[in-house]
Design an enzyme around this catalytic site. Sequence first.
Site, PDB file in Angstrom:
ATOM      1  N   GLN A 100       1.262  -1.120  -0.129  1.00 10.66           N
ATOM      2  CA  GLN A 100       0.181   0.119  -0.026  1.00 10.66           C
ATOM      3  C   GLN A 100       1.297   1.247  -0.035  1.00 10.66           C
ATOM      4  OE1 GLN A 100      -1.982   0.646   3.844  1.00 10.66           O
ATOM      5  NE2 GLN A 100      -3.354   1.363   2.789  1.00 10.66           N
ATOM      6  N   SER A 103       1.140   6.646   3.190  1.00 11.96           N
ATOM      7  CA  SER A 103       1.954   7.642   3.397  1.00 11.96           C
ATOM      8  C   SER A 103       3.584   7.742   2.667  1.00 11.96           C
ATOM      9  CB  SER A 103       1.958   6.802   4.785  1.00 11.96           C
ATOM     10  OG  SER A 103       0.829   6.893   5.821  1.00 11.96           O
ATOM     11  N   SER A 135       4.446  -1.874   4.134  1.00 14.03           N
ATOM     12  CA  SER A 135       3.973  -2.777   4.875  1.00 14.03           C
ATOM     13  C   SER A 135       4.320  -3.704   3.260  1.00 14.03           C
ATOM     14  CB  SER A 135       3.391  -3.719   5.524  1.00 14.03           C
ATOM     15  OG  SER A 135       2.855  -2.351   6.763  1.00 14.03           O
ATOM     16  N   GLU A 218      -9.279  -1.482   5.454  1.00 18.86           N
ATOM     17  CA  GLU A 218      -7.777  -1.745   6.248  1.00 18.86           C
ATOM     18  C   GLU A 218      -7.872  -2.133   7.871  1.00 18.86           C
ATOM     19  OE1 GLU A 218      -3.532   0.189   6.717  1.00 18.86           O
ATOM     20  OE2 GLU A 218      -5.645   1.369   6.417  1.00 18.86           O
ATOM     21  N   GLU A 349      -4.889   8.828  16.859  1.00 14.52           N
ATOM     22  CA  GLU A 349      -6.076  10.163  17.103  1.00 14.52           C
ATOM     23  C   GLU A 349      -6.543  10.299  15.877  1.00 14.52           C
ATOM     24  OE1 GLU A 349      -1.997   9.456  19.464  1.00 14.52           O
ATOM     25  OE2 GLU A 349      -3.071   9.178  17.209  1.00 14.52           O
TER      26      GLU A 349
END
Length: 379
Positions: A100, A103, A135, A218, A349
């Site tokens: 993936q 980010s 990952s 996910e 968060e």
Amino acid sequence: MDVVRNFLANAPTDRLEFLRARFDAGLAWVHFPEGLGGLGWSREAQQEVERELAGTPQLDTGVQGIGLGMAAPTILAFGTQEQKERFLRPLWTGEEIWCQLFSEPGAGSDLATLGTRAVRDGDEWIIDGQKVWTSGAHHARWAILVARTDPDVPKHRGMTYFICDMHAPGVEVRPLRQITGEAEFNEVFLTGVRLGDDLRLGEVGDGWRVAQTTLMNERVAIGGAPVRRGGGMMGVVLDAWRDHPELRTHDLHQRLLSLWVEAEVTRLSGVRLREQLAAGEPGPEGSGMKLSFAKLNQALSGLDVELRRDLSYDDWTFKRSDGVDFFGREAGYRYLRAKGNSIEGGTSEILRNIIAERVLGLPSEPRVDKDVPWKDLPR
């Protein structure tokens, strides 16, 4: 179940051939359409199929997790018929592993600020940028990728979703060493990577909507997996409690009881979430499950170490691991690896924000950059 029994009566014995035949029989994801690994049944039927197929060759979910839990439902929802037929079968059998590419160093929690660019060149797109915390990129054949195709519009628009060829020229994968000494994660550099337009998922500029499907799946995949009562990390801690009666104290007993209650609430919430999934696509409730999973796993792994009084760790040597093994490794590994649960798959968060705004209906945080073109955002 007659369909499964008929399949088993003629199934091949070779592992890969068995998995291919299972997919072709529609017993991979039974709720998927016929011809794409399914039979068009309800999601609930999958559990019965899995029980019937216990003891047969199984998937390697540690390596295939991103493909199975994130790429597959996104391809099913937004892919062309050709893309579904090309990618779903080898994804499910494990012949092609997925990662993936979401980010970035400057766009983690606020994914919509990502800066990886995709510029169209005829029937191709040229990709330049950097991704991080990827990952399994070191053994992936394909990746799900979100890139910016229009910097002149606000950040949530102007993104497009692609399937990235991880073997294409210009893709460089570098390891990121973790607290465990291993490198499950990577940073990925994309330099002049050319992808055909046939590798685009969804419409140009609609990447944020497509990505939401991936992210919701996910969080369900991470936090909503079926667990039996007293199973998972709870079962590991219970074993330690039984094995070390000499270490029991009143305070530890109270902590264990409290965590048992929390584990049961989480498990039953997962049952309800899977029932909701049977009626449609995953919603923001999956964020609650993932948040609860992270908190519970960290607390249980900490109690496990206290009960065993053992923080030893077998091997600090740097290595490229294939996946996460919470149940086949020692307590020290579980304790260290659980620290990542509140970061991967969406930080705790950010998940609290999603729950507050989209589940509880609380006022959203002020967003001064909502209507500002991406190119004008401070960086």
